[in-house]
Write a protein that holds these residues in place. Structure first.
Motif, PDB file in Angstrom:
ATOM      1  N   PRO A  69      10.955   9.030  -0.822  1.00  0.00           N
ATOM      2  CA  PRO A  69      12.138   8.167  -0.712  1.00  0.00           C
ATOM      3  C   PRO A  69      12.649   8.032   0.721  1.00  0.00           C
ATOM      4  N   GLY A  70      12.939   6.796   1.084  1.00  0.00           N
ATOM      5  CA  GLY A  70      13.387   6.504   2.443  1.00  0.00           C
ATOM      6  C   GLY A  70      12.274   5.964   3.320  1.00  0.00           C
ATOM      7  N   GLN A  71      11.032   6.053   2.862  1.00  0.00           N
ATOM      8  CA  GLN A  71       9.900   5.543   3.626  1.00  0.00           C
ATOM      9  C   GLN A  71       9.450   4.205   3.041  1.00  0.00           C
ATOM     10  N   ALA A  72       8.934   3.338   3.903  1.00  0.00           N
ATOM     11  CA  ALA A  72       8.523   2.000   3.471  1.00  0.00           C
ATOM     12  C   ALA A  72       7.411   1.480   4.365  1.00  0.00           C
ATOM     13  N   ILE A  73       6.644   0.546   3.825  1.00  0.00           N
ATOM     14  CA  ILE A  73       5.595  -0.157   4.579  1.00  0.00           C
ATOM     15  C   ILE A  73       5.774  -1.646   4.331  1.00  0.00           C
ATOM     16  N   GLU A  74       5.901  -2.392   5.411  1.00  0.00           N
ATOM     17  CA  GLU A  74       6.011  -3.844   5.319  1.00  0.00           C
ATOM     18  C   GLU A  74       5.127  -4.453   6.395  1.00  0.00           C
ATOM     19  N   LEU A  75       4.144  -5.223   5.972  1.00  0.00           N
ATOM     20  CA  LEU A  75       3.209  -5.808   6.935  1.00  0.00           C
ATOM     21  C   LEU A  75       2.527  -7.025   6.340  1.00  0.00           C
ATOM     22  N   THR A  76       1.957  -7.826   7.218  1.00  0.00           N
ATOM     23  CA  THR A  76       1.121  -8.964   6.817  1.00  0.00           C
ATOM     24  C   THR A  76      -0.250  -8.800   7.452  1.00  0.00           C
TER      25      THR A  76
END
Length: 374
Positions: free
Chosen positions: A218-225
């Motif tokens: 929790p608190g971690q994320a991945i956002e990419l294209t």
């Protein structure tokens, strides 16, 4: 001009195709300077002779794995197919990764590398005929992206607490949402005419959806294209369409003297299961003079059942009771191919495509030779 001589016997012709396997050495490993040509003999190219001697035999043919024998060609031709399979057949792979947010424990460059190695599948017609190669622009020049040379993907996941998890739950996959990021979380965004070629079951998607990309809390994320492009294995291994593409020479096992009884059972154990079979000596064999089976009717004898299973371990050559009774070798013109596809191509289609690529290379070479001769 080399002096002419009588033609080779059938035994000589057969022996020319064998690489000898001895207890400590391997003999006849090299072919002639010009493969298939011998002094004093006419070996000029003849299409009909080649057609009669050339064979392809499939042993099994699955979408991800195929095994077949290529018989009647030189090692240079077999190796050309192997190299083309690894390096010259185009596939689609992630080339550029644009990271907006990455608070996981995996560094950006490692994450991009992992994404690039994920094999993808899609509609075969679109992959082969619609998508084209993308050319990397010069430094400072904006890239030209079109629907026929670039595929758009995205990955947008965030790890959160699962409010439905029990208080004593210890499994992170149940305790959190998106604790594990898998290849199936990658989203495909068709652009332009891509909707026509890549939709429904033919949409571009990971071959194996359960490939683990990252673990988060929790608190971690991945956002990419991501941008996917067409490429070949000679540029980068991620574009190679095969997990493995290899071949081995067909083993030969020749029993020169009868091996009977307990020796036959021991002889069979010297080879992998299924290579050597045990049969009873027939009455006809026992009655035949000079066969070596006289007076042994009903006893077990060793026979070669399936030499293709053999790994040429030479174990039988280490036992004194088999000295002079067996001869091991490998056929230099019989190649057992094994092709494992990564999933974008069917394994048998890969070999057919390698034939097309070799034909194209030969046409280019022919054109260059003609230009040199002018």
């Amino acid at each position: 001009m080399a002096p002419s001589r009588a033609g080779p016997t059938a035994e000589e012709l057969d022996q020319r195709k064998i690489v000898g396997i001895n207890p400590e050495t391997v003999t006849d490993t090299t072919n002639t300077d010009f493969p298939g040509h011998y002094p004093g003999e006419d070996h000029s190219w003849d299409l009909e002779r080649f057609r009669n001697g050339f064979q392809i035999e499939f042993h099994h043919n699955d979408p991800f794995d195929a095994s077949f024998s290529l018989i009647g060609v030189d090692a240079s031709i077999a190796n050309a197919f192997r190299r083309i399979l690894i390096a010259d057949i185009p596939t689609l792979a992630i080339e550029s990764v644009f990271i907006t947010d990455n608070t996981s424990v995996i560094q950006d460059e490692v994450l991009a590398h992992r994404l690039g190695l994920i094999p993808f599948k899609g509609n075969q017609d679109g992959l082969k005929n619609f998508l084209r190669f993308w050319k990397k622009p010069e430094p400072g020049v904006e890239p030209t992206l079109y629907d026929f040379n670039t595929v758009m993907l995205s990955l947008n996941v965030e790890c959160t607490h699962n409010p439905k998890a029990s208080e004593d739950e210890e499994d992170p996959t149940k305790l959190y949402n998106h604790a594990h990021v898998y290849a199936k979380d990658i989203q495909f965004h068709p652009v332009g005419r891509q909707k026509k070629y890549f939709s429904g079951e033919g949409a571009i998607a990971p071959v194996h959806p359960d490939i683990l990309i990252a673990k988060m809390r929790p608190g971690q994320a991945i956002e990419l294209t991501m941008h996917m492009h067409k490429g070949v294995g000679s540029d980068h291994a991620k574009f190679s369409p095969v997990a493995t593409a290899s071949y081995r020479l067909m083993p030969t096992i020749t029993i020169t003297q009868p091996i009977l009884g307990k020796d036959a059972e021991k002889f069979a154990k010297c080879f992998p299961k299924g290579v050597i079979g045990l049969e009873k000596v027939s009455r006809k064999e026992a009655a035949q003079k000079g066969s070596g089976y006289e007076g042994h009717e009903g006893e077990l004898k060793a026979v070669v059942k399936d030499p293709m299973r053999d790994t040429v371990s030479r174990e039988c050559l280490r036992h004194a009771e088999f000295q002079g009774k067996v001869r091991l070798g490998r056929r230099r013109d019989h190649f057992i191919f094994s092709i494992e596809s990564t999933g974008q191509w069917n394994s048998d289609d890969l070999f057919l495509e390698s034939v097309v690529k070799l034909k194209e290379k030969c046409a280019k070479l022919e054109k260059q030779v003609i230009n040199m001769a002018r």
